[in-house]
Design a protein around this motif. Structure first.
Motif, PDB file in Angstrom:
ATOM      1  N   GLY A  31      37.964  32.873  47.455  1.00 38.21           N
ATOM      2  CA  GLY A  31      37.091  33.675  48.261  1.00 38.21           C
ATOM      3  C   GLY A  31      36.092  32.957  49.052  1.00 38.21           C
ATOM      4  N   ILE A  61      33.731  35.119  51.619  1.00 37.01           N
ATOM      5  CA  ILE A  61      34.334  36.067  52.669  1.00 37.01           C
ATOM      6  C   ILE A  61      33.514  37.372  52.751  1.00 37.01           C
ATOM      7  N   GLU A  62      32.913  37.857  51.760  1.00 34.64           N
ATOM      8  CA  GLU A  62      32.298  38.937  51.872  1.00 34.64           C
ATOM      9  C   GLU A  62      30.755  39.056  52.630  1.00 34.64           C
ATOM     10  N   TRP A 109      33.839  47.131  52.739  1.00 40.12           N
ATOM     11  CA  TRP A 109      35.150  47.074  53.063  1.00 40.12           C
ATOM     12  C   TRP A 109      35.956  46.122  51.900  1.00 40.12           C
ATOM     13  N   TRP A 110      35.410  45.063  51.508  1.00 39.37           N
ATOM     14  CA  TRP A 110      35.730  44.056  50.718  1.00 39.37           C
ATOM     15  C   TRP A 110      35.783  44.835  49.244  1.00 39.37           C
ATOM     16  N   ARG A 111      34.809  45.491  49.018  1.00 39.43           N
ATOM     17  CA  ARG A 111      34.661  46.293  47.543  1.00 39.43           C
ATOM     18  C   ARG A 111      35.688  47.347  47.436  1.00 39.43           C
ATOM     19  N   THR A 125      38.887  47.298  49.111  1.00 36.01           N
ATOM     20  CA  THR A 125      39.998  46.520  49.333  1.00 36.01           C
ATOM     21  C   THR A 125      40.236  45.819  48.249  1.00 36.01           C
ATOM     22  N   ASP A 126      39.192  44.910  47.463  1.00 33.76           N
ATOM     23  CA  ASP A 126      39.570  43.924  46.664  1.00 33.76           C
ATOM     24  C   ASP A 126      40.642  43.221  46.563  1.00 33.76           C
ATOM     25  N   TYR A 156      47.760  38.414  52.796  1.00 36.49           N
ATOM     26  CA  TYR A 156      47.658  37.989  51.456  1.00 36.49           C
ATOM     27  C   TYR A 156      48.618  36.738  51.167  1.00 36.49           C
ATOM     28  N   VAL A 205      42.514  36.537  57.801  1.00 35.67           N
ATOM     29  CA  VAL A 205      42.029  37.801  58.281  1.00 35.67           C
ATOM     30  C   VAL A 205      42.163  37.608  59.740  1.00 35.67           C
TER      31      VAL A 205
END
Length: 387
Positions: free
Chosen positions: A56, A81-82, A95-97, A99-100, A130, A144
């Motif tokens: 990540g 990344i977050e 958003w990252w939390r 989509t995980d 991914y 991304v």
């Protein structure tokens, strides 16, 4: 299409310390066919690109991504990344939390494009891919893509303007139709035959306005989508011009308002007569409504050039104030209006679409009398299926 030619990622961008790609010759491999490989630098991509590894951690951030996020590439590299890309949805949730990508379902292959927010409520279009070692395997790389929202906002503004224009143009004739029909139904016996005839003629005229507006909207839709159908058949362009001028005279224009210069022995023209008639209607009514003085219509042979085959040229010019130089580039765009004398602003856009669908060209300039001068050229010749 960016692809791996080796089993590892080699891309790394950091402008603060120079350009490692150019210093070390690194880049991303892209398949270009027949086994050839070309090196593509991430900064060459038009959209933002941010790539995180299996942990990540950001390993690539191109110039477009740095511009969109406001974070220098060198600061994004090596960060989670977050933190490097702190995205939120429209409700303010991270958003990252949600989509995980690293801990969620292993069957997922990415995220479709959606509108997300950066710090400061800046909107950005985000999609993710991914990259897994195998189907349902561990995540090797998170790719991304970022895009600005300017293009989408322009489309939304155009759609909003279209709706506003349609509503405005429909309101007047529909109000008239509703008013006269309601009056006639309620008080039919109180009106003379002449009064009834006048009211019905007004209703008929307003109904024609509504029909024409709907036709324009359908034409705009077909032009935008590339689905404008051309049904070619022999067209006598000189006769078509005379018919349109006669129709204007019958509708109240004086005959001496128009000057016709139609050359004899014009080349054979295969075109859609209804569409060409629509072009002539728009150009002539534009000259009558927005121009002044005499309207001159010339129909001449257009000789072949190095870039154009032989054809027929039609020029419509007036003696009015003309079009400002700075506005000539916008004349053929949607909703352009040259004056406050009404109209949807779609007529010249449709003219350009129809002429180009025939393989022709249309231009605008200034006439010798100072007014506007529109000229379109249609190529001559018989369609291939009849040869």
């Amino acid at each position: 299409m960016i692809a791996r030619s080796t089993g590892r990622w080699t891309g790394r961008v950091g402008r603060a310390r120079g350009d490692p790609y150019r210093e070390r010759g690194e880049g991303m491999d892209t398949a270009v066919g027949a086994g050839e490989l070309a090196r593509v630098h991430p900064d060459d991509l038009p959209d933002g690109l941010v790539i995180a590894d299996h942990r990540g951690v950001v390993v690539c951030c191109n110039a477009a991504a740095a511009r969109l996020t406001g974070t220098p590439a060198a600061e994004a590299l090596g960060r989670p990344i977050e933190r490097a890309l702190p995205l939120e949805d429209q409700d303010g949730r991270p958003w990252w939390r949600l989509t995980d990508p690293y801990g969620g379902l292993a069957t997922r292959t990415g995220q479709p494009e959606r509108n997300l927010l950066l710090p400061g409520a800046r909107e950005v279009l985000v999609s993710a891919r991914y990259v897994r070692a195998r189907p349902s395997g561990e995540l090797l790389r998170l790719v991304v893509s970022l895009r600005g929202t300017e293009a989408r906002q322009r489309i939304e503004r155009g759609n909003a303007e279209l709706i506003a224009t349609v509503a405005h143009e429909l309101r007047s004739p529909l109000t008239s139709v509703k008013g006269f029909t309601a009056t006639l139904l309620a008080r039919w016996e109180r009106f003379t035959d002449e009064q009834k005839r006048l009211m019905l003629q007004t209703v008929d005229s307003d109904a024609d306005r509504v029909t024409r507006l709907i036709t324009e909207l359908l034409d705009v839709s077909r032009i935008d989508s590339g689905r404008l159908e051309i049904r070619r058949q022999p067209v006598a362009l000189g006769e078509a011009v005379r018919r349109r001028v006669d129709a204007l005279v019958n509708n109240g224009q004086t005959a001496d308002r128009f000057h016709l210069d139609i050359q004899e022995d014009l080349p054979n023209l295969w075109a859609d007569p209804d569409k060409i008639d629509q072009v002539l209607v728009n150009l002539l009514e534009n000259a009558v409504r927005h121009g002044s003085g005499r309207v001159t219509i010339e129909v001449h042979r257009a000789p072949a050039t190095r870039t154009r085959q032989e054809g027929t040229a039609v020029t419509v010019s007036d003696e009015g104030p003309g079009i400002p130089e700075d506005a000539m580039q916008r004349v053929f765009t949607r909703f352009w209006r040259g004056s406050e004398r009404g109209g949807t602003g779609l007529g010249l856009y449709i003219v350009k679409g129809i002429v180009e669908a025939h393989g022709g060209t249309v231009t605008v300039g200034r006439s010798t009398g100072g007014g506007a001068r529109f000229r379109f050229i249609l190529p001559a010749g018989t369609p291939a299926f009849l040869r």
